[in-house]
Write a protein that holds these residues in place. Structure first.
Motif, PDB file in Angstrom:
ATOM      1  N   LEU A 119     -19.555 156.845  -8.640  1.00  0.00           N
ATOM      2  CA  LEU A 119     -18.613 156.298  -9.599  1.00  0.00           C
ATOM      3  C   LEU A 119     -18.194 154.930  -9.061  1.00  0.00           C
ATOM      4  O   LEU A 119     -17.686 154.827  -7.946  1.00  0.00           O
ATOM      5  CB  LEU A 119     -17.408 157.219  -9.736  1.00  0.00           C
ATOM      6  CG  LEU A 119     -16.228 156.710 -10.573  1.00  0.00           C
ATOM      7  CD1 LEU A 119     -16.626 156.484 -12.021  1.00  0.00           C
ATOM      8  CD2 LEU A 119     -15.047 157.676 -10.473  1.00  0.00           C
ATOM      9  N   PHE A 120     -18.451 153.883  -9.838  1.00  0.00           N
ATOM     10  CA  PHE A 120     -18.178 152.515  -9.411  1.00  0.00           C
ATOM     11  C   PHE A 120     -17.022 151.984 -10.236  1.00  0.00           C
ATOM     12  O   PHE A 120     -17.118 151.861 -11.469  1.00  0.00           O
ATOM     13  CB  PHE A 120     -19.431 151.658  -9.617  1.00  0.00           C
ATOM     14  CG  PHE A 120     -19.311 150.231  -9.161  1.00  0.00           C
ATOM     15  CD1 PHE A 120     -19.588 149.872  -7.858  1.00  0.00           C
ATOM     16  CD2 PHE A 120     -18.930 149.235 -10.058  1.00  0.00           C
ATOM     17  CE1 PHE A 120     -19.495 148.545  -7.434  1.00  0.00           C
ATOM     18  CE2 PHE A 120     -18.834 147.899  -9.658  1.00  0.00           C
ATOM     19  CZ  PHE A 120     -19.119 147.563  -8.334  1.00  0.00           C
ATOM     20  N   LEU A 121     -15.913 151.674  -9.584  1.00  0.00           N
ATOM     21  CA  LEU A 121     -14.719 151.147 -10.247  1.00  0.00           C
ATOM     22  C   LEU A 121     -14.585 149.662  -9.918  1.00  0.00           C
ATOM     23  O   LEU A 121     -14.823 149.255  -8.778  1.00  0.00           O
ATOM     24  CB  LEU A 121     -13.463 151.879  -9.784  1.00  0.00           C
ATOM     25  CG  LEU A 121     -13.482 153.411  -9.823  1.00  0.00           C
ATOM     26  CD1 LEU A 121     -12.201 153.966  -9.212  1.00  0.00           C
ATOM     27  CD2 LEU A 121     -13.648 153.909 -11.253  1.00  0.00           C
ATOM     28  N   GLN A 122     -14.156 148.862 -10.902  1.00  0.00           N
ATOM     29  CA  GLN A 122     -14.054 147.425 -10.647  1.00  0.00           C
ATOM     30  C   GLN A 122     -12.952 146.788 -11.483  1.00  0.00           C
ATOM     31  O   GLN A 122     -12.791 147.070 -12.668  1.00  0.00           O
ATOM     32  CB  GLN A 122     -15.383 146.726 -10.962  1.00  0.00           C
ATOM     33  CG  GLN A 122     -15.383 145.230 -10.666  1.00  0.00           C
ATOM     34  CD  GLN A 122     -16.732 144.589 -10.910  1.00  0.00           C
ATOM     35  OE1 GLN A 122     -17.471 144.989 -11.814  1.00  0.00           O
ATOM     36  NE2 GLN A 122     -17.088 143.605 -10.100  1.00  0.00           N
ATOM     37  N   PHE A 123     -12.200 145.911 -10.825  1.00  0.00           N
ATOM     38  CA  PHE A 123     -11.271 145.000 -11.497  1.00  0.00           C
ATOM     39  C   PHE A 123     -11.686 143.584 -11.129  1.00  0.00           C
ATOM     40  O   PHE A 123     -11.936 143.287  -9.957  1.00  0.00           O
ATOM     41  CB  PHE A 123      -9.823 145.234 -11.054  1.00  0.00           C
ATOM     42  CG  PHE A 123      -8.891 144.139 -11.507  1.00  0.00           C
ATOM     43  CD1 PHE A 123      -8.269 144.203 -12.744  1.00  0.00           C
ATOM     44  CD2 PHE A 123      -8.650 143.025 -10.695  1.00  0.00           C
ATOM     45  CE1 PHE A 123      -7.428 143.190 -13.169  1.00  0.00           C
ATOM     46  CE2 PHE A 123      -7.809 142.006 -11.121  1.00  0.00           C
ATOM     47  CZ  PHE A 123      -7.194 142.091 -12.359  1.00  0.00           C
ATOM     48  N   THR A 124     -11.750 142.675 -12.109  1.00  0.00           N
ATOM     49  CA  THR A 124     -12.119 141.287 -11.848  1.00  0.00           C
ATOM     50  C   THR A 124     -11.212 140.347 -12.620  1.00  0.00           C
ATOM     51  O   THR A 124     -10.984 140.539 -13.825  1.00  0.00           O
ATOM     52  CB  THR A 124     -13.581 141.005 -12.250  1.00  0.00           C
ATOM     53  OG1 THR A 124     -14.451 141.848 -11.505  1.00  0.00           O
ATOM     54  CG2 THR A 124     -13.952 139.552 -11.971  1.00  0.00           C
ATOM     55  N   ALA A 125     -10.712 139.351 -11.928  1.00  0.00           N
ATOM     56  CA  ALA A 125     -10.018 138.235 -12.559  1.00  0.00           C
ATOM     57  C   ALA A 125     -10.839 136.984 -12.286  1.00  0.00           C
ATOM     58  O   ALA A 125     -11.291 136.767 -11.159  1.00  0.00           O
ATOM     59  CB  ALA A 125      -8.613 138.079 -11.993  1.00  0.00           C
ATOM     60  N   SER A 126     -11.049 136.168 -13.299  1.00  0.00           N
ATOM     61  CA  SER A 126     -11.857 134.967 -13.117  1.00  0.00           C
ATOM     62  C   SER A 126     -11.293 133.821 -13.935  1.00  0.00           C
ATOM     63  O   SER A 126     -10.607 134.031 -14.948  1.00  0.00           O
ATOM     64  CB  SER A 126     -13.316 135.223 -13.508  1.00  0.00           C
ATOM     65  OG  SER A 126     -13.412 135.612 -14.861  1.00  0.00           O
ATOM     66  N   GLU A 127     -11.586 132.600 -13.484  1.00  0.00           N
ATOM     67  CA  GLU A 127     -11.136 131.414 -14.187  1.00  0.00           C
ATOM     68  C   GLU A 127     -12.153 130.310 -14.017  1.00  0.00           C
ATOM     69  O   GLU A 127     -12.954 130.312 -13.069  1.00  0.00           O
ATOM     70  CB  GLU A 127      -9.773 130.952 -13.656  1.00  0.00           C
ATOM     71  CG  GLU A 127      -9.820 130.457 -12.219  1.00  0.00           C
ATOM     72  CD  GLU A 127      -8.463 130.012 -11.694  1.00  0.00           C
ATOM     73  OE1 GLU A 127      -7.452 130.234 -12.388  1.00  0.00           O
ATOM     74  OE2 GLU A 127      -8.411 129.446 -10.583  1.00  0.00           O
ATOM     75  N   SER A 128     -12.152 129.359 -14.937  1.00  0.00           N
ATOM     76  CA  SER A 128     -13.023 128.192 -14.825  1.00  0.00           C
ATOM     77  C   SER A 128     -12.384 127.014 -15.541  1.00  0.00           C
ATOM     78  O   SER A 128     -11.702 127.183 -16.561  1.00  0.00           O
ATOM     79  CB  SER A 128     -14.411 128.483 -15.409  1.00  0.00           C
ATOM     80  OG  SER A 128     -14.333 128.742 -16.798  1.00  0.00           O
ATOM     81  N   PHE A 129     -12.595 125.836 -14.971  1.00  0.00           N
ATOM     82  CA  PHE A 129     -12.076 124.598 -15.537  1.00  0.00           C
ATOM     83  C   PHE A 129     -13.229 123.607 -15.622  1.00  0.00           C
ATOM     84  O   PHE A 129     -14.015 123.485 -14.679  1.00  0.00           O
ATOM     85  CB  PHE A 129     -10.993 124.002 -14.641  1.00  0.00           C
ATOM     86  CG  PHE A 129      -9.830 124.917 -14.379  1.00  0.00           C
ATOM     87  CD1 PHE A 129      -8.661 124.826 -15.129  1.00  0.00           C
ATOM     88  CD2 PHE A 129      -9.893 125.873 -13.372  1.00  0.00           C
ATOM     89  CE1 PHE A 129      -7.594 125.674 -14.885  1.00  0.00           C
ATOM     90  CE2 PHE A 129      -8.833 126.721 -13.117  1.00  0.00           C
ATOM     91  CZ  PHE A 129      -7.675 126.622 -13.884  1.00  0.00           C
TER      92      PHE A 129
END
Length: 475
Positions: free
Chosen positions: A38-48
Motif C-alpha cells: 500500500l503506497f500512500l503519498q501527499f505532494t505539494a508543488s509549485e511553479s513560476f
C-alpha cells in the motif's frame, strides 16, 4: 502551506485512516499475493514562469492518494484513488481479488534504513511568494543588462515536497520525505537578423537557498548567454562519419538513454534488450565502467528508499567493459532470482512501480581531456544535447546537439548548428577510445520517461572520445 511537525499527519487522519488500520488493510487485501504494498503519498508543488518581461504563470497544487498493488507470479493487480481512507482502500482491494493467485510465500521485506540523503524540510514553505517572483524579475533584468543582443529571457522556478509511506502485508513500514527544486534560464540573442537560444538549469533534492543564491543564478545567466552567443557564431554542421568527443556532465544523457534503459531488469527478463543474457560478457571497450547510484546526497535522481521501500545503493552495471548486472525492482528481481537494487520507481501513487534509473553515469578514466581533443584530426566536440529519440530495445538513437563545435587538427575551429548524433548505444560503447579524468554529474535538471511515467533522474560522465559516430548535419 504550514508544514506539520509530523509529515505523516498529511497521510493519516483520525476520521479516515490511521497507521494501524493501514497495516491491517495491507495484510487483508494482499494476503493471497506473492508481493505488494500500500503506497500512500501527499505532494505539494509549485511553479513560476517569467517570460518576456512579465510573470506568465504561478501555479500551486496539493494532492494526496494511495496506490494498492498486488503481485502474483508475473501478474500485477493495481488500483489507486485520490482519497486516502479505509473505505477507498477496501474498494481497491476488490480489484486484487481478480488476480489468479496460487499462494506462494510472501517475498521478504526490504532492509530497513535510518539514513537521510536530503532534508525533510519543505522548499515551498521556506521562501515567501514575493521573494520567488522578485528573483525571476532580477534574473530577467540582469540577463537583459548583460548584452544588448539579448532579446528575450525566460526564467522558471519549480519546487515540490512529497511525503510517501510504503505499508506491506508483513507489517513493514517505510516513510520518506522528498524535496525537489529546479531553476531554469533560457535566453534568445539576436545579431544581424539571426536569433539563437541558450539555456542552463540547476536543481536537486534540497531547499531553494542554493538555486536562489546570487552566485548561482548569475552563473545560470552567464551560461545561458554564453551558449546563445556561441550559437550566433555557428556554421552549418558537416555530415558524415567522424570521431566525436562528448563533454563531461550533461552529455551523459546519451549514455542514460542509449544504454541505461537497456540495462533495466524488465527488458532483460523478457529478453528484449541488446544486453539480455550477456552477464559476464564484454559489452564495452576496456575502461568503460557504468554505475547507477541512487544514494548520492541531495542529487535530483536520488532516493533514500525507492518506491517499494528498498534502500537505494550503488549498482555497478558495467565494469571495465564487462557486463556485471542490471537494475531491478522487486518483481523482476524475484523472477530473475536476484536481489532488488533499489530501482523500483513510480511517478506517483497513481502508477505502479517499474525498474528505473536514478543517477546513471560513467566513471572517470585516466586521459587528459585536452589530449583527447588533440587526437582528432577532423571531428565534432559536443557539449550539450537537446531533444532525441531512442529505441530502448535496440539502443538506436538520434540526438540533437544544442552546443557543438567543429574540430580540426586537435583544435576547435568553429561552433556548429544543426548537428545530430546517430548510432546505437551498444555499438557506441565498443567504440570508446578515450575516457577523460574529469567525470561530472549534471546540474540537476533531468527527467526520464518510460511507460508513460516521468521521474527525476541524474546523468553524468567524463569527457568521452568515440570513434566513428554518424553525424547528421546541415552543411
Amino acid at each position: 502551506m504550514t508544514i506539520p511537525t509530523d509529515p505523516r499527519s498529511l497521510l493519516y487522519r483520525a476520521d479516515q485512516l490511521d497507521p494501524e488500520t493501514a497495516k491491517a488493510l495491507a495484510r487483508e487485501t494482499l494476503s493471497r499475493c506473492d508481493d505488494g504494498e500500500l503506497f500512500l503519498q501527499f505532494t505539494a508543488s509549485e511553479s513560476f514562469a517569467f517570460d518576456d518581461g512579465r510573470l506568465r504563470s504561478a501555479d500551486y497544487s496539493r494532492e494526496a492518494g494511495f496506490g494498492l498493488r498486488g503481485v502474483s507470479g508475473e501478474t500485477t493487480g493495481f488500483a489507486h484513488a485520490n482519497e486516502i481512507s479505509a473505505a477507498a482502500i477496501r474498494r481497491a482491494g476488490e480489484t486484487l481479488s481478480l488476480l489468479d493467485t496460487t499462494k506462494s510465500p510472501l517475498a521478504p521485506a526490504p532492509a530497513a534504513t535510518n539514513r537521510h540523503l536530503y532534508t525533510d524540510a519543505s522548499p515551498l514553505d521556506g521562501v515567501e511568494f514575493a521573494r520567488k517572483v522578485a528573483l525571476l524579475e532580477k534574473i530577467d533584468a540582469a540577463a537583459r543588462a548583460r548584452d544588448p543582443r539579448v532579446k528575450q529571457v525566460t526564467a522558471s522556478l519549480a519546487g515540490s515536497w512529497s511525503v510517501v509511506e510504503i505499508v506491506r502485508p508483513d507489517g513493514f513500514v517505510a516513510t520518506d520525505v522528498r524535496p525537489l527544486v529546479r531553476l531554469n534560464v533560457a535566453i534568445v540573442a539576436e545579431s544581424n537578423g539571426r536569433r539563437e537560444t541558450g539555456s542552463f538549469g540547476m536543481g536537486g533534492r534540497r531547499l531553494y537557498d542554493e538555486v536562489m543564491d546570487e552566485a548561482s543564478w548569475n552563473r545560470a545567466i552567464d551560461e545561458a548567454l554564453r551558449q546563445a552567443l556561441t550559437n550566433l557564431e555557428s556554421v552549418p554542421a558537416p555530415a558524415g562519419v567522424c570521431p566525436v568527443l562528448l563533454g563531461p556532465g550533461w552529455c551523459g544523457v546519451l549514455l542514460h538513454e542509449a544504454v541505461g534503459h537497456g540495462l533495466e531488469g524488465d527488458f532483460n527478463r523478457k529478453g528484449t534488450s541488446a544486453f539480455s543474457g550477456r552477464i559476464g560478457e564484454r559489452v564495452a571497450a576496456p575502461g568503460v565502467t557504468v554505475v547507477d547510484d541512487g544514494s548520492i546526497t541531495d542529487r535530483r535522481g536520488s532516493l533514500t528508499i525507492d518506491d517499494e521501500g528498498t534502500p537505494t545503493r550503488e549498482n555497478v552495471l558495467i565494469e571495465d567493459g564487462i557486463l556485471k548486472g542490471y537494475i531491478h525492482d522487486r518483481l523482476n528481481a524475484r523472477l530473475m532470482g536476484v536481489e532488488p537494487t533499489g530501482n523500483g520507481r513510480r511517478q506517483s501513487y497513481a502508477h505502479a512501480p517499474m525498474p528505473r534509473m536514478t543517477n546513471t553515469f560513467m566513471r572517470s578514466g585516466k586521459d587528459d581531456p585536452a589530449e583527447l581533443m588533440g587526437r582528432m584530426k577532423d571531428g565534432i566536440y559536443a557539449t550539450s544535447f537537446g531533444g532525441g529519440q531512442v529505441d530502448i530495445v535496440s539502443g538506436k538513437f538520434v540526438f540533437s546537439c544544442t552546443e557543438a563545435y567543429k574540430v580540426e587538427n586537435g583544435k576547435v575551429v568553429a561552433p556548429i548548428k544543426g548537428a545530430t548524433l546517430i548510432g546505437d548505444g551498444p555499438t557506441a560503447l565498443t567504440k570508446v577510445i578515450g575516457i577523460g579524468n574529469d567525470m561530472a554529474l549534471d546540474e540537476g535538471i533531468g527527467t526520464c520517461g518510460k511507460g508513460g511515467q516521468s521521474v527525476p533522474a541524474g546523468v553524468g560522465q567524463p569527457s568521452l572520445l568515440i570513434e566513428g559516430l554518424t553525424v547528421g548535419g546541415t552543411g
